[in-house]
Scaffold this motif. Structure first.
Motif, PDB file in Angstrom:
ATOM      1  N   GLY A  56       0.796  -1.210   0.000  1.00  0.00           N
ATOM      2  CA  GLY A  56       0.000   0.000   0.000  1.00  0.00           C
ATOM      3  C   GLY A  56       0.831   1.263   0.000  1.00  0.00           C
ATOM      4  N   PRO A  58       2.175   4.834  -0.661  1.00  0.00           N
ATOM      5  CA  PRO A  58       1.541   6.077  -1.100  1.00  0.00           C
ATOM      6  C   PRO A  58       2.226   6.620  -2.349  1.00  0.00           C
ATOM      7  CG  PRO A  58       2.986   6.501   0.755  1.00  0.00           C
ATOM      8  CD  PRO A  58       2.965   5.011   0.548  1.00  0.00           C
ATOM      9  N   GLN A  85      -5.471   8.602   4.576  1.00  0.00           N
ATOM     10  CA  GLN A  85      -6.516   7.585   4.431  1.00  0.00           C
ATOM     11  C   GLN A  85      -6.276   6.807   3.144  1.00  0.00           C
ATOM     12  OE1 GLN A  85     -10.619   8.708   5.252  1.00  0.00           O
ATOM     13  NE2 GLN A  85     -11.213   7.744   3.337  1.00  0.00           N
ATOM     14  N   ARG A  86      -6.466   5.506   3.231  1.00  0.00           N
ATOM     15  CA  ARG A  86      -6.336   4.657   2.056  1.00  0.00           C
ATOM     16  C   ARG A  86      -7.685   4.029   1.757  1.00  0.00           C
ATOM     17  NH1 ARG A  86      -3.306  -0.964   1.238  1.00  0.00           N
ATOM     18  NH2 ARG A  86      -3.410  -1.019  -1.006  1.00  0.00           N
ATOM     19  N   GLY A  90      -6.634   4.502  -3.545  1.00  0.00           N
ATOM     20  CA  GLY A  90      -5.267   4.709  -3.070  1.00  0.00           C
ATOM     21  C   GLY A  90      -5.217   5.633  -1.865  1.00  0.00           C
ATOM     22  N   TRP A  91      -4.019   6.158  -1.611  1.00  0.00           N
ATOM     23  CA  TRP A  91      -3.794   7.031  -0.463  1.00  0.00           C
ATOM     24  C   TRP A  91      -4.146   8.473  -0.798  1.00  0.00           C
ATOM     25  CZ3 TRP A  91      -2.917   5.607   4.356  1.00  0.00           C
ATOM     26  CH2 TRP A  91      -2.385   4.333   4.598  1.00  0.00           C
TER      27      TRP A  91
END
Length: 98
Positions: A56, A58, A85-86, A90-91
């Motif tokens: 995950g 960023p 926040q994801r 995405g981020w």
């Protein structure tokens, strides 16, 4: 009277702490996706705003997005809280009024 950025707070990676945006002097996004902020003090304390993860990561400009958001929020009235926040897209950074 404080600076407008004094009313912008950033949530740390674990959600336990808040960092006042105007206390940050350096933001670093490393190769693992870990985002850290160095605070303005003589001890040069560093806090993690986001922990890195291979699954995950960023975007490469995520730290710049934070600076942009803080700058925009500093011009608004009232205290603001910013957090990473994801989601399925995405981020991204989100803000809310305190």
């Amino acid at each position: 009277m404080g600076t407008p950025a004094a009313d912008v707070w950033i949530v740390t990676h674990d959600g336990r702490d808040l960092v006042r945006a105007d206390a940050i002097v350096l933001i670093r996004l490393d190769d693992t996706g870990r985002l850290t902020a160095q605070l303005r003090d003589e001890a040069r304390v560093t806090v993690a705003l986001l922990e890195g993860s291979a699954s995950g990561r960023p975007p490469a400009d995520f730290h710049r997005q934070l600076i942009r958001m803080v700058s925009e929020l500093a011009d608004s009235s009232g205290a603001q809280l910013v957090r990473a926040q994801r989601d399925q897209h995405g981020w991204h950074w989100v803000s809310e009024t305190l």
